[in-house]
Design a protein around this motif. Structure first.
Motif, PDB file in Angstrom:
ATOM      1  N   LEU A   5       0.906  -1.255  -0.140  1.00 33.37           N
ATOM      2  CA  LEU A   5      -0.181  -0.004  -0.175  1.00 33.37           C
ATOM      3  C   LEU A   5       0.754   1.307   0.064  1.00 33.37           C
ATOM      4  CD1 LEU A   5      -2.638   1.463   0.229  1.00 33.37           C
ATOM      5  CD2 LEU A   5      -2.678   0.964   2.733  1.00 33.37           C
ATOM      6  N   ASP A   6       1.341   1.724  -1.156  1.00 29.25           N
ATOM      7  CA  ASP A   6       2.102   2.787  -1.237  1.00 29.25           C
ATOM      8  C   ASP A   6       1.529   3.873  -2.436  1.00 29.25           C
ATOM      9  OD1 ASP A   6       2.565   1.368  -3.595  1.00 29.25           O
ATOM     10  OD2 ASP A   6       4.470   0.837  -3.126  1.00 29.25           O
ATOM     11  N   ALA A   7       2.513   4.639  -2.727  1.00 30.49           N
ATOM     12  CA  ALA A   7       2.101   5.623  -3.793  1.00 30.49           C
ATOM     13  C   ALA A   7       1.760   5.038  -5.142  1.00 30.49           C
ATOM     14  CB  ALA A   7       3.318   6.919  -3.791  1.00 30.49           C
ATOM     15  N   ALA A   8       2.647   4.108  -5.546  1.00 31.38           N
ATOM     16  CA  ALA A   8       2.437   3.417  -6.983  1.00 31.38           C
ATOM     17  C   ALA A   8       0.938   2.806  -6.822  1.00 31.38           C
ATOM     18  CB  ALA A   8       3.432   2.376  -7.127  1.00 31.38           C
ATOM     19  N   ALA A   9       0.869   2.368  -5.622  1.00 29.85           N
ATOM     20  CA  ALA A   9      -0.550   1.588  -5.678  1.00 29.85           C
ATOM     21  C   ALA A   9      -1.650   2.617  -5.788  1.00 29.85           C
ATOM     22  CB  ALA A   9      -0.776   0.718  -4.184  1.00 29.85           C
ATOM     23  N   VAL A  10      -1.651   3.513  -5.274  1.00 32.56           N
ATOM     24  CA  VAL A  10      -2.617   4.707  -5.499  1.00 32.56           C
ATOM     25  C   VAL A  10      -2.766   5.245  -6.799  1.00 32.56           C
ATOM     26  CG1 VAL A  10      -3.149   7.116  -4.743  1.00 32.56           C
ATOM     27  CG2 VAL A  10      -2.431   5.639  -2.878  1.00 32.56           C
ATOM     28  N   ARG A  11      -1.742   5.309  -7.456  1.00 33.35           N
ATOM     29  CA  ARG A  11      -1.572   5.387  -8.962  1.00 33.35           C
ATOM     30  C   ARG A  11      -2.110   4.377  -9.830  1.00 33.35           C
ATOM     31  NH1 ARG A  11       4.076   6.690 -12.275  1.00 33.35           N
ATOM     32  NH2 ARG A  11       3.197   8.379 -13.719  1.00 33.35           N
ATOM     33  N   LEU A  72       3.437   7.767   0.064  1.00 32.40           N
ATOM     34  CA  LEU A  72       1.862   7.489   0.143  1.00 32.40           C
ATOM     35  C   LEU A  72       1.249   8.495   0.540  1.00 32.40           C
ATOM     36  CD1 LEU A  72      -0.525   5.340   0.429  1.00 32.40           C
ATOM     37  CD2 LEU A  72       0.191   4.958   2.815  1.00 32.40           C
ATOM     38  N   ALA A  73       1.865   9.410   1.672  1.00 32.51           N
ATOM     39  CA  ALA A  73       1.038  10.646   2.051  1.00 32.51           C
ATOM     40  C   ALA A  73       0.749  11.521   0.716  1.00 32.51           C
ATOM     41  CB  ALA A  73       1.640  11.229   3.128  1.00 32.51           C
ATOM     42  N   ASP A  74       1.761  11.709   0.025  1.00 33.55           N
ATOM     43  CA  ASP A  74       1.732  12.529  -1.202  1.00 33.55           C
ATOM     44  C   ASP A  74       0.745  12.137  -2.217  1.00 33.55           C
ATOM     45  OD1 ASP A  74       3.944  14.262  -0.464  1.00 33.55           O
ATOM     46  OD2 ASP A  74       5.181  12.546  -1.083  1.00 33.55           O
ATOM     47  N   ALA A  75       0.709  10.898  -2.415  1.00 29.32           N
ATOM     48  CA  ALA A  75      -0.063  10.307  -3.514  1.00 29.32           C
ATOM     49  C   ALA A  75      -1.617  10.366  -3.144  1.00 29.32           C
ATOM     50  CB  ALA A  75       0.199   8.874  -3.942  1.00 29.32           C
ATOM     51  N   ASP A 119       9.520  11.586   3.490  1.00 29.97           N
ATOM     52  CA  ASP A 119      10.802  11.514   2.539  1.00 29.97           C
ATOM     53  C   ASP A 119      10.651  10.800   1.341  1.00 29.97           C
ATOM     54  OD1 ASP A 119      10.094   8.873   3.517  1.00 29.97           O
ATOM     55  OD2 ASP A 119      12.215   8.791   4.712  1.00 29.97           O
ATOM     56  N   GLY A 120       9.481  10.397   0.898  1.00 33.65           N
ATOM     57  CA  GLY A 120       9.322   9.587  -0.288  1.00 33.65           C
ATOM     58  C   GLY A 120       9.392   7.917  -0.099  1.00 33.65           C
ATOM     59  N   THR A 121       9.566   7.686   0.869  1.00 32.02           N
ATOM     60  CA  THR A 121       9.845   6.102   1.294  1.00 32.02           C
ATOM     61  C   THR A 121       8.573   5.549   1.796  1.00 32.02           C
ATOM     62  OG1 THR A 121      10.880   6.489   2.922  1.00 32.02           O
ATOM     63  CG2 THR A 121      12.285   6.495   1.098  1.00 32.02           C
ATOM     64  N   ASP A 122       7.519   6.302   2.201  1.00 35.44           N
ATOM     65  CA  ASP A 122       6.589   5.612   3.146  1.00 35.44           C
ATOM     66  C   ASP A 122       5.856   4.744   2.554  1.00 35.44           C
ATOM     67  OD1 ASP A 122       5.602   8.153   1.866  1.00 35.44           O
ATOM     68  OD2 ASP A 122       3.703   7.754   2.890  1.00 35.44           O
ATOM     69  N   THR A 123       5.393   3.568   3.191  1.00 32.42           N
ATOM     70  CA  THR A 123       4.542   2.527   2.607  1.00 32.42           C
ATOM     71  C   THR A 123       4.047   1.732   3.877  1.00 32.42           C
ATOM     72  OG1 THR A 123       4.691   0.606   1.142  1.00 32.42           O
ATOM     73  CG2 THR A 123       6.586   0.829   2.338  1.00 32.42           C
ATOM     74  N   ALA A 124       2.637   1.286   3.612  1.00 28.86           N
ATOM     75  CA  ALA A 124       2.212   0.416   4.579  1.00 28.86           C
ATOM     76  C   ALA A 124       2.346  -1.038   4.004  1.00 28.86           C
ATOM     77  CB  ALA A 124       0.747   0.870   4.589  1.00 28.86           C
ATOM     78  N   THR A 125       2.859  -1.792   4.817  1.00 27.88           N
ATOM     79  CA  THR A 125       3.074  -3.168   4.503  1.00 27.88           C
ATOM     80  C   THR A 125       2.610  -4.310   5.435  1.00 27.88           C
ATOM     81  OG1 THR A 125       5.420  -3.206   5.492  1.00 27.88           O
ATOM     82  CG2 THR A 125       5.329  -2.549   3.299  1.00 27.88           C
ATOM     83  N   ASP A 126       2.363  -5.329   4.875  1.00 25.00           N
ATOM     84  CA  ASP A 126       1.860  -6.478   5.759  1.00 25.00           C
ATOM     85  C   ASP A 126       0.870  -6.249   6.656  1.00 25.00           C
ATOM     86  OD1 ASP A 126       3.895  -7.919   4.417  1.00 25.00           O
ATOM     87  OD2 ASP A 126       5.236  -7.408   5.822  1.00 25.00           O
ATOM     88  N   ASP A 127       0.717  -6.980   7.916  1.00 20.29           N
ATOM     89  CA  ASP A 127      -0.134  -6.622   8.953  1.00 20.29           C
ATOM     90  C   ASP A 127      -0.446  -5.201   8.934  1.00 20.29           C
ATOM     91  OD1 ASP A 127      -0.103  -9.371   8.847  1.00 20.29           O
ATOM     92  OD2 ASP A 127       0.737  -9.634  10.952  1.00 20.29           O
ATOM     93  N   ASP A 176      -2.563  -9.189   4.456  1.00 15.01           N
ATOM     94  CA  ASP A 176      -1.978  -7.777   3.578  1.00 15.01           C
ATOM     95  C   ASP A 176      -3.201  -6.910   3.239  1.00 15.01           C
ATOM     96  OD1 ASP A 176      -3.471  -9.025   1.109  1.00 15.01           O
ATOM     97  OD2 ASP A 176      -1.875 -10.574   1.458  1.00 15.01           O
ATOM     98  N   ALA A 177      -3.075  -5.865   2.868  1.00 17.79           N
ATOM     99  CA  ALA A 177      -4.114  -4.938   2.488  1.00 17.79           C
ATOM    100  C   ALA A 177      -5.019  -5.325   1.331  1.00 17.79           C
ATOM    101  CB  ALA A 177      -3.466  -3.569   2.311  1.00 17.79           C
ATOM    102  N   ALA A 178      -4.493  -6.077   0.624  1.00 23.95           N
ATOM    103  CA  ALA A 178      -5.397  -6.620  -0.713  1.00 23.95           C
ATOM    104  C   ALA A 178      -6.465  -7.364  -0.117  1.00 23.95           C
ATOM    105  CB  ALA A 178      -4.416  -7.394  -1.509  1.00 23.95           C
TER     106      ALA A 178
END
Length: 564
Positions: A5-11, A72-75, A119-127, A176-178
């Motif tokens: 769950l990151d910026a790429a996923a939002v895109r 993620l916050a940016d996207a 910092d452009g690296t944030d992502t939400a992962t796994d649990d 996972d978020a999926a």
């Protein structure tokens, strides 16, 4: 493997959601019976999400130019802001609030893996990602209820809550978020099928809620973006089983005016963006709630999107002016209220105007107004949507700006492919649009009406008073910053230091060639006594010339002048 769950996923979510709503748009439009059976819910959702997707792409482009990657916050923040700016109709406004609710959670601390989201690296992962999405969906559902003045069950609000409930149940066991997104999608699908039994108007039509359909498509796209499995499952738009209330309603032939909607109701839809403080918006909600219905106010941090159905469109806009600074005002006439009238009016007018007062004037004349903000001309898609909202077989389009001629032509061409006959009246200024609107006769033939409106516009000379922002060369000589410029037919003809004196000079020059009627449109910054002094000047210096004054509210110029 599921995606993080990151910026790429939002895109990816934006792209898949646009594809899904593009496929479903016409089917959703066809079942749109609540709160107004105007057949545009699918289109409004698509255009709202299109604006959100553009904002996300702009965020990626901005970071790429700086050599960084968005977080993620940016996207998700860009997605919510884009939806707020471009929200269309009741459904689009609620969608914007839903995305803002998700942003409140997902952007608050970046991801749930300990990063700060800056910092452009944030992502939400796994649990952590599963838990973050669960909380985001719950906040989104709550936010939609907060935005609507009088929540009604059996609508998109109910579907959003069911999605959050399903995500809640899945989050404990999901890895996972999926999995959480997929559960939310299935919960929403189930709830959608129950809406005809919760809302009588849906039961009579034998269809599910149109806004709920859009949310199901959106959640399906989110699940696909996170799982990497594109399902493209069509959304079921009819009730699982015929309901007793649906007897006699031909769902296959259902349109915006088949009588399945509740009778009566306000005649106008008013939408605008508003720059205002929170306390002013609280008062605005109360006032608009007393003026009409279907009130939805979303946003925050000084920027709001306001949607309401009213009989007095001018009062709704004036309430916004009292609260702050409204812009991108759109006023749509429903065609005399929500009654069993023909789905399409014979002919309508769509006009681009620069101020709230002119938008109200258009609404009073039965025209659909597209209000523009200085420096932000409407895109062709916005004009196409206004043509659709006019709900007419034939449309007269008044661009009221020479810079919009290509935009208006593109919008007209698109509308023609959808079966609407459109004539672009070559109005170059708002006062020419007023003149054209004054002679509009829907009972005339289309061609005769177009010729009459074009002739009226062409017979109207136009001028405007503006303030010079810097020193520059003009047709009338060199001007300095702060000088008053009198532009006649688009060219600087007079340079002065006093607004009233310069306006008098402009009027004298225009009337030297003759004229029977002067139209004065006062801007937001016009002095209180300006209109009275100019009316007296015309009366004393130019016999047999009438003067009419409108409060235009435009911020582009303190005064617009028309001479017929």
């Amino acid at each position: 493997m599921p995606y993080p769950l990151d910026a790429a996923a939002v895109r990816s979510w934006c792209g898949l959601a646009l594809e899904a709503l593009g496929r479903e748009r016409e089917r959703i439009d066809a079942i749109n019976v609540y709160p107004v059976a105007d057949g545009d819910t699918g289109t409004n959702l698509y255009l709202t999400l299109e604006s959100a997707a553009r904002a996300v792409e702009a965020a990626f482009d901005g970071h790429a130019s700086a050599g960084t990657a968005p977080g993620l916050a940016d996207a998700i923040g860009a997605m919510a802001h884009g939806a707020l700016i471009g929200a269309r109709g009741n459904s689009g406004t609620i969608l914007a609030q839903l995305l803002r609710g998700m942003t409140d959670v997902l952007a608050a601390g970046g991801g749930t893996d300990g990063t700060d989201g800056t910092d452009g690296t944030d992502t939400a992962t796994d649990d952590g990602a599963a838990e973050a999405l669960r909380r985001a969906l719950r906040r989104a559902a709550a936010a939609t209820y907060e935005a609507v003045a009088h929540p009604v069950e059996g609508t998109v609000l109910t579907v959003a809550t069911a999605a959050a409930d399903a995500a809640e149940r899945a989050a404990g066991a999901a890895r996972d978020a999926a999995a959480v997104a997929r559960a939310a999608h299935e919960g929403a699908r189930t709830a959608l099928q129950a809406t005809p039994g919760q809302l009588a108007v849906l039961g009579r039509a034998g269809v599910v809620d149109a806004g709920g359909c859009g949310l199901v498509a959106l959640l399906g796209a989110l699940a696909d973006a996170l799982s990497g499995e594109v399902t493209a499952t069509p959304v079921a738009v009819r009730a699982d089983a015929p309901l007793p209330e649906a007897a006699g309603c031909d769902v296959a032939a259902h349109t915006a005016a088949d009588g399945c909607a509740e009778p009566g109701g306000p005649a106008f839809e008013v939408i605008y963006l508003l720059e205002a403080a929170d306390e002013a918006v609280t008062r605005l909600r109360s006032r608009l709630d007393g003026l009409g219905d279907s009130l939805v106010v979303v946003g925050g941090d000084g920027l709001w999107h306001v949607h309401v159905h009213v009989d007095d469109a001018g009062a709704a806009v004036e309430a916004g002016i009292e609260a702050g600074r409204p812009y991108r005002i759109r006023i749509t006439h429903f065609g005399g209220g929500r009654t069993k009238e023909p789905a399409l009016a014979p002919r309508a007018v769509v006009a681009v105007v620069p101020g709230a007062g002119l938008a109200g004037l258009c609404a009073d004349a039965g025209a659909t107004a597209v209000t523009v903000r200085p420096g932000e001309p409407p895109a062709s898609g916005e004009l196409v949507q206004a043509i659709r909202q006019a709900h007419a077989r034939e449309v007269m389009l008044l661009p009221n700006d020479p810079e919009l001629r290509h935009t208006a032509a593109a919008a007209a061409e698109q509308a023609r492919t959808e079966g609407v006959r459109v004539a672009v009246i070559p109005t170059r200024a708002a006062v020419q649009g007023i003149a054209a609107l004054a002679v509009h006769e829907p009972d005339r033939s289309f061609d005769e009406d177009a010729v009459a409106m074009t002739s009226a516009a062409g017979a109207t000379r136009y001028a405007e008073l503006a303030l010079a922002e810097r020193q520059s060369w003009t047709m009338a000589g060199v001007c300095q910053a702060g000088d008053v410029l009198g532009l006649i037919d688009g060219d600087v003809a007079v340079i002065g230091s006093d607004l009233t004196v310069t306006a008098m000079t402009v009027l004298d020059r225009m009337l030297s060639a003759g004229g029977e009627m002067v139209t004065l449109v006062l801007g937001a910054g016009a002095p209180a006594a300006l209109a009275e002094r100019l009316e007296r000047h015309v009366r004393e210096r130019h016999l047999a010339v009438d003067t009419v004054v409108y409060d235009g509210g435009q911020r582009t110029a303190p005064l617009l002048i028309g001479v017929e």
